[in-house]
Design an enzyme around this catalytic site. Structure first.
Site, PDB file in Angstrom:
ATOM      1  N   PRO A  20       0.841  -1.202   0.000  1.00 44.44           N
ATOM      2  CA  PRO A  20       0.000   0.000   0.000  1.00 44.44           C
ATOM      3  C   PRO A  20       0.871   1.245   0.000  1.00 44.44           C
ATOM      4  O   PRO A  20       1.834   1.324   0.764  1.00 44.44           O
ATOM      5  CB  PRO A  20      -0.797  -0.103   1.311  1.00 44.44           C
ATOM      6  CG  PRO A  20      -0.178  -1.195   2.098  1.00 44.44           C
ATOM      7  CD  PRO A  20       0.744  -1.987   1.224  1.00 44.44           C
ATOM      8  N   CYS A 104       4.072   2.449   8.872  1.00 50.30           N
ATOM      9  CA  CYS A 104       4.268   3.722   8.181  1.00 50.30           C
ATOM     10  C   CYS A 104       4.910   4.752   9.101  1.00 50.30           C
ATOM     11  O   CYS A 104       4.393   5.013  10.185  1.00 50.30           O
ATOM     12  CB  CYS A 104       2.928   4.229   7.680  1.00 50.30           C
ATOM     13  SG  CYS A 104       3.086   5.719   6.724  1.00 50.30           S
ATOM     14  N   LYS A 143       0.774  -5.040   8.897  1.00 50.34           N
ATOM     15  CA  LYS A 143       2.008  -4.603   8.228  1.00 50.34           C
ATOM     16  C   LYS A 143       2.863  -3.862   9.253  1.00 50.34           C
ATOM     17  O   LYS A 143       2.393  -2.919   9.879  1.00 50.34           O
ATOM     18  CB  LYS A 143       1.670  -3.705   7.052  1.00 50.34           C
ATOM     19  CG  LYS A 143       2.883  -3.238   6.283  1.00 50.34           C
ATOM     20  CD  LYS A 143       2.484  -2.816   4.875  1.00 50.34           C
ATOM     21  CE  LYS A 143       3.663  -2.278   4.106  1.00 50.34           C
ATOM     22  NZ  LYS A 143       4.011  -0.930   4.529  1.00 50.34           N
ATOM     23  N   ASN A 204       9.189  -7.257   2.721  1.00 50.48           N
ATOM     24  CA  ASN A 204       9.012  -5.997   1.994  1.00 50.48           C
ATOM     25  C   ASN A 204      10.238  -5.109   2.199  1.00 50.48           C
ATOM     26  O   ASN A 204      10.873  -5.149   3.248  1.00 50.48           O
ATOM     27  CB  ASN A 204       7.730  -5.309   2.515  1.00 50.48           C
ATOM     28  CG  ASN A 204       7.566  -3.877   2.035  1.00 50.48           C
ATOM     29  OD1 ASN A 204       7.460  -2.951   2.844  1.00 50.48           O
ATOM     30  ND2 ASN A 204       7.532  -3.681   0.745  1.00 50.48           N
ATOM     31  N   GLY A 205      10.544  -4.323   1.200  1.00 48.64           N
ATOM     32  CA  GLY A 205      11.626  -3.345   1.300  1.00 48.64           C
ATOM     33  C   GLY A 205      12.702  -3.584   0.258  1.00 48.64           C
ATOM     34  O   GLY A 205      13.397  -4.604   0.298  1.00 48.64           O
ATOM     35  N   GLY A 228       6.637  -2.242  -3.423  1.00 48.66           N
ATOM     36  CA  GLY A 228       6.036  -0.916  -3.469  1.00 48.66           C
ATOM     37  C   GLY A 228       6.635  -0.053  -4.564  1.00 48.66           C
ATOM     38  O   GLY A 228       6.221  -0.099  -5.732  1.00 48.66           O
ATOM     39  N   ARG A 229       7.684   0.703  -4.209  1.00 51.84           N
ATOM     40  CA  ARG A 229       8.183   1.741  -5.114  1.00 51.84           C
ATOM     41  C   ARG A 229       8.621   1.217  -6.472  1.00 51.84           C
ATOM     42  O   ARG A 229       8.472   1.911  -7.476  1.00 51.84           O
ATOM     43  CB  ARG A 229       9.326   2.505  -4.427  1.00 51.84           C
ATOM     44  CG  ARG A 229       8.844   3.372  -3.274  1.00 51.84           C
ATOM     45  CD  ARG A 229       9.969   3.837  -2.397  1.00 51.84           C
ATOM     46  NE  ARG A 229      10.588   2.717  -1.686  1.00 51.84           N
ATOM     47  CZ  ARG A 229      11.673   2.815  -0.937  1.00 51.84           C
ATOM     48  NH1 ARG A 229      12.254   3.984  -0.800  1.00 51.84           N
ATOM     49  NH2 ARG A 229      12.164   1.756  -0.313  1.00 51.84           N
TER      50      ARG A 229
HETATM   51  C1  FMN Z   1       4.674   7.310  -1.138  1.00 50.31           C
HETATM   52  C2  FMN Z   1       4.530   6.169  -0.169  1.00 50.31           C
HETATM   53  C3  FMN Z   1       3.338   5.986   0.510  1.00 50.31           C
HETATM   54  C4  FMN Z   1       3.198   4.938   1.425  1.00 50.31           C
HETATM   55  N1  FMN Z   1       1.984   4.741   2.037  1.00 50.31           N
HETATM   56  C5  FMN Z   1       1.793   3.657   2.835  1.00 50.31           C
HETATM   57  C6  FMN Z   1       0.505   3.348   3.349  1.00 50.31           C
HETATM   58  O1  FMN Z   1      -0.493   4.044   3.111  1.00 50.31           O
HETATM   59  N2  FMN Z   1       0.399   2.236   4.140  1.00 50.31           N
HETATM   60  C7  FMN Z   1       1.472   1.435   4.428  1.00 50.31           C
HETATM   61  O2  FMN Z   1       1.327   0.448   5.149  1.00 50.31           O
HETATM   62  N3  FMN Z   1       2.692   1.705   3.927  1.00 50.31           N
HETATM   63  C8  FMN Z   1       2.875   2.772   3.131  1.00 50.31           C
HETATM   64  N4  FMN Z   1       4.100   2.984   2.550  1.00 50.31           N
HETATM   65  C9  FMN Z   1       5.201   2.017   2.762  1.00 50.31           C
HETATM   66  C10 FMN Z   1       5.201   0.935   1.659  1.00 50.31           C
HETATM   67  O3  FMN Z   1       4.049   0.138   1.747  1.00 50.31           O
HETATM   68  C11 FMN Z   1       6.426   0.032   1.756  1.00 50.31           C
HETATM   69  O4  FMN Z   1       6.432  -0.585   3.018  1.00 50.31           O
HETATM   70  C12 FMN Z   1       7.747   0.770   1.560  1.00 50.31           C
HETATM   71  O5  FMN Z   1       7.689   1.636   0.441  1.00 50.31           O
HETATM   72  C13 FMN Z   1       8.911  -0.216   1.383  1.00 50.31           C
HETATM   73  O6  FMN Z   1       8.692  -1.056   0.283  1.00 50.31           O
HETATM   74  P1  FMN Z   1       9.430  -0.807  -1.156  1.00 50.31           P
HETATM   75  O7  FMN Z   1      10.896  -0.717  -0.889  1.00 50.31           O
HETATM   76  O8  FMN Z   1       9.046  -1.980  -1.994  1.00 50.31           O
HETATM   77  O9  FMN Z   1       8.888   0.501  -1.683  1.00 50.31           O
HETATM   78  C14 FMN Z   1       4.268   4.049   1.659  1.00 50.31           C
HETATM   79  C15 FMN Z   1       5.466   4.226   0.947  1.00 50.31           C
HETATM   80  C16 FMN Z   1       5.610   5.266   0.046  1.00 50.31           C
HETATM   81  C17 FMN Z   1       6.909   5.403  -0.731  1.00 50.31           C
END
Ligand code: FMN
Length: 349
Positions: A20, A104, A143, A204-205, A228-229
């Site tokens: 998310p 978050c 999460k 994740n990450g 995510g990203r």
């Molecule tokens: C712009 C942005 C918004 C995010 N919003 C949420 C959110 O609403 N809920 C949540 O659990 N994590 C949120 N996250 C965290 C991501 O879900 C994820 O844990 C984090 O980006 C690491 O994963 P990645 O390296 O694959 O991006 C957000 C991350 C980003 C970059």
């Protein structure tokens, strides 16, 4: 990896989840990722305070019109009774799974000791999880991050509390709350968490390629990964990661004409959800991500982010990808094109 993976009674078609991301994983993007191989896609987080629960922003986040996947609503908050009420509201809005965000680090969330700030207070975590599991009466997932800060990586304790409370799956971002997005994700704590609980765990990450996904799964023993990203601008990454996990098959990125059609449909879905004016604005960042590393992207980006109507934005996008299609066989294009899986730029937010 052949065994089925389920959350409660919901069998997942694969092992790769969309993370998310507020402001990004709205209904059109979630549907696109599901169509492109993601197995589960929770809503952006919705805050549990009564004032937020029925705000236009929250109602937009809860919109499942035309959504074909398992309906997962993410909630965040720090007050057990409010979180229970938010879980009941989520069910009333059609949730099939309620996901709790304790991962978050955003100020908006942490200021109120919610999101990852909660990890500091294990008793409160237990109270929230008990209240939500009891209220929801549908599967609840959680999460988290690996802990509060590098000296207090209590992810294992939180995971045990979660499992005892009846939480049915965990996603763990391999950073602490204090790390925010700095440094690299660490997977050792995720491995320790997976070895402690029996419910499905998703790592994740920083997972941004099929090879990285497999490496993390092997290192940690987790059941799947959450991305995510890296999905921004390349939703087809889910299919590539999924097939690589399942069969070690390399799936190439879609052709320019496939991308063009996918992006135009994505634009159209955003205009329909947000209305023309807001839709054009929200679409800008996606267009910037879609053309990253493509030839001639600078000129397209310059125009696309200044377009003020949906017709203009659509036409610019169509023209740009049509041009990419024509030029794809030219030597100049091939020199500057690197549109296969690419490392995304780390974002410090
Ligand atoms: C712009 C942005 C918004 C995010 N919003 C949420 C959110 O609403 N809920 C949540 O659990 N994590 C949120 N996250 C965290 C991501 O879900 C994820 O844990 C984090 O980006 C690491 O994963 P990645 O390296 O694959 O991006 C957000 C991350 C980003 C970059």
């Amino acid at each position: 990896m052949t065994e089925d993976l389920s959350i409660g009674s919901f069998q997942l078609p694969g092992r790769v989840l969309l993370a998310p991301m507020s402001g990004i994983t709205d209904a059109p993007f979630r549907q696109l990722c599901l169509n492109s191989g993601a197995s589960l896609a929770a809503t952006e987080m919705t805050l549990s305070e009564p004032g937020f629960r029925s705000s236009p922003e929250t109602l937009r986040r809860l919109n499942f019109e035309g959504f074909s996947g398992i309906r997962v609503i993410q909630i965040a908050g720090s007050e057990p009774s409010q979180m229970a009420a938010a879980a009941r509201a989520a069910v009333a809005h059609g949730a099939q799974i309620v996901d709790i965000n304790m991962g978050c680090p955003a100020k908006k969330v942490c200021r109120k000791l919610a999101g990852s700030a909660l990890l500091k207070d294990e008793d409160l975590v237990k109270n929230i999880l008990d209240a939500v599991v009891d209220a929801a009466r549908i599967p609840v997932t959680l999460k988290i991050r690996t802990g509060w800060d590098p000296t207090r990586r209590n992810g294992v304790a939180i995971a045990q509390i979660a499992e005892s409370a009846g939480v049915m799956a965990l996603a763990v971002h391999g950073r602490t709350r204090a790390c925010r997005y700095r440094g690299n994700a660490e997977y050792e704590t995720i491995r320790a968490i997976k070895s402690t609980v029996t419910i499905p765990v998703f790592a994740n990450g920083d997972i941004d390629t099929p090879a990285k996904a497999v490496e993390v799964m092997q290192r940690t023993g987790v059941d799947g990964v959450m991305i995510g990203r890296a999905a921004r601008g390349q939703p087809w990454l889910f299919d590539q990661v999924s097939k690589f996990i399942q069969k070690k098959v390399h799936v190439t990125s879609p052709s320019m004409s496939e991308r063009r059609d996918m992006i135009l449909a994505h634009l159209d879905a955003m205009y329909r959800l947000y209305g023309e004016c807001a839709g054009v604005r929200v679409a800008r960042k996606h267009l910037v991500w879609y053309c990253q590393n493509l030839a001639g992207a600078e000129g397209f980006r310059f125009q696309a982010v200044r377009a003020t109507s949906s017709t203009e934005q659509m036409q610019l996008t169509k023209n740009y990808f049509d041009r990419c299609l024509i030029e794809i066989n030219s030597p100049a294009f091939n020199e500057s094109f690197s549109g296969e899986l690419r490392p995304w730029r780390k974002q410090q937010n």
